[in-house]
Design an enzyme around this catalytic site. Structure first.
Site, PDB file in Angstrom:
ATOM      1  CE  LYS A  26      -0.919   0.933  -4.288  1.00 46.90           C
ATOM      2  NZ  LYS A  26      -0.957  -0.495  -4.339  1.00 46.90           N
ATOM      3  N   GLY A  34      -3.938  -3.767   3.119  1.00 47.40           N
ATOM      4  CA  GLY A  34      -5.092  -3.309   2.552  1.00 47.40           C
ATOM      5  C   GLY A  34      -6.400  -4.283   2.368  1.00 47.40           C
ATOM      6  CD  GLU A  87      -0.516  -9.398   2.492  1.00 49.87           C
ATOM      7  OE1 GLU A  87      -1.243  -9.511   1.195  1.00 49.87           O
ATOM      8  OE2 GLU A  87      -0.203  -8.437   2.990  1.00 49.87           O
ATOM      9  CG  ASP A 121      -1.902  -1.236   1.091  1.00 55.36           C
ATOM     10  OD1 ASP A 121      -2.615  -1.331   0.282  1.00 55.36           O
ATOM     11  OD2 ASP A 121      -1.773  -1.947   2.034  1.00 55.36           O
TER      12      ASP A 121
END
Ligand code: 5RP
Length: 217
Positions: free
Chosen positions: A121, A96, A103, A84
């Site tokens: 970003k 997000g 992750e 993000d």
């Protein structure tokens, strides 16, 4: 180029970092969806993938790419995921799409984290994008009060339950000048599963989609 075209360009560029006969770590989000589309074209050259979300797992399987349980995999050469926000020091805000915990786990196992992102970003200071924090449901109000003490404004992401059965607080109005310290502070609050700062283990490489093409950092 539109933002989605930039995402597609980096998603396609990322496949060249996938080595034949390996298992690849796959992140989550719209940029990663483009990567999965490109990965499908070389699916016969790889063993399979480890996925960071139910959403990516479903998409990988729809292409006939085998998805392995992380517990059955000793090592991952690369993990490819979006962000993000990302700084020139490769610290990121992620989550997000509410997949931050898985992750972070898959990223921890991988030798190399390759971030794929469109140019919007890239930031100098993290925090304009609200920082996602995954929280055990019964701890939600307590964690929110502790985050206020750190200077943030936590907002409960209504209606969202993570793949791990938890809730998300999005922390607004924080200018994160020391991402590693903030990552550790928030993770130390009882009831926090993890937060979306990826600074202690940031990206190793960034493929940035710009109007001039894909830039590599
Ligand atoms: C999901 C994530 C995504 O990588 C991040 O939200 C970027 O998403 P997108 O590629 O759709 O812009 O961290 O939890």
């Amino acid at each position: 180029m539109t933002q989605d075209e930039l995402k597609k360009a980096v998603g396609q560029a990322a496949v060249k970092y996938v080595k034949p006969d390996t298992i690849v770590g796959v992140g989550t989000g719209s940029t990663v969806n483009h990567f999965i589309d490109a990965l499908a074209e070389m699916k016969d050259q790889i063993i399979g993938a480890v996925s960071s979300s139910e959403q990516s797992t479903e998409k990988l399987k729809s292409y006939g790419i085998e998805v392995f349980d992380l517990n059955s995999v000793d090592q991952l050469d690369v993990y490819i995921d979006g962000a993000d926000e990302i700084t020139p020091h490769m610290a990121m805000i992620k989550g997000g799409g509410a997949a931050l915990t898985r992750e972070k786990i898959v990223a921890a196992v991988a030798k190399e984290f390759i971030c794929i992102a469109d140019s919007s970003k890239r930031v100098d200071v993290l925090g304009n994008f609200p920082l996602p924090v995954e929280v055990i449901p019964m701890a939600r109000s307590y964690v929110a009060r502790e985050i206020v003490k750190l200077g943030g404004d936590p907002v409960y992401r209504q209606g969202v339950v993570t793949d791990n059965g938890n809730v998300i607080l999005d922390v607004h109005n924080m200018k994160i000048l020391d991402p590693k310290a903030m990552e550790e502070k928030i993770n130390a609050i009882v009831g926090v599963v993890t937060n979306g700062l990826f600074a202690c283990r940031g990206a190793d490489k960034l493929l940035l989609g710009t109007s001039n093409g894909v830039e590599t950092y």
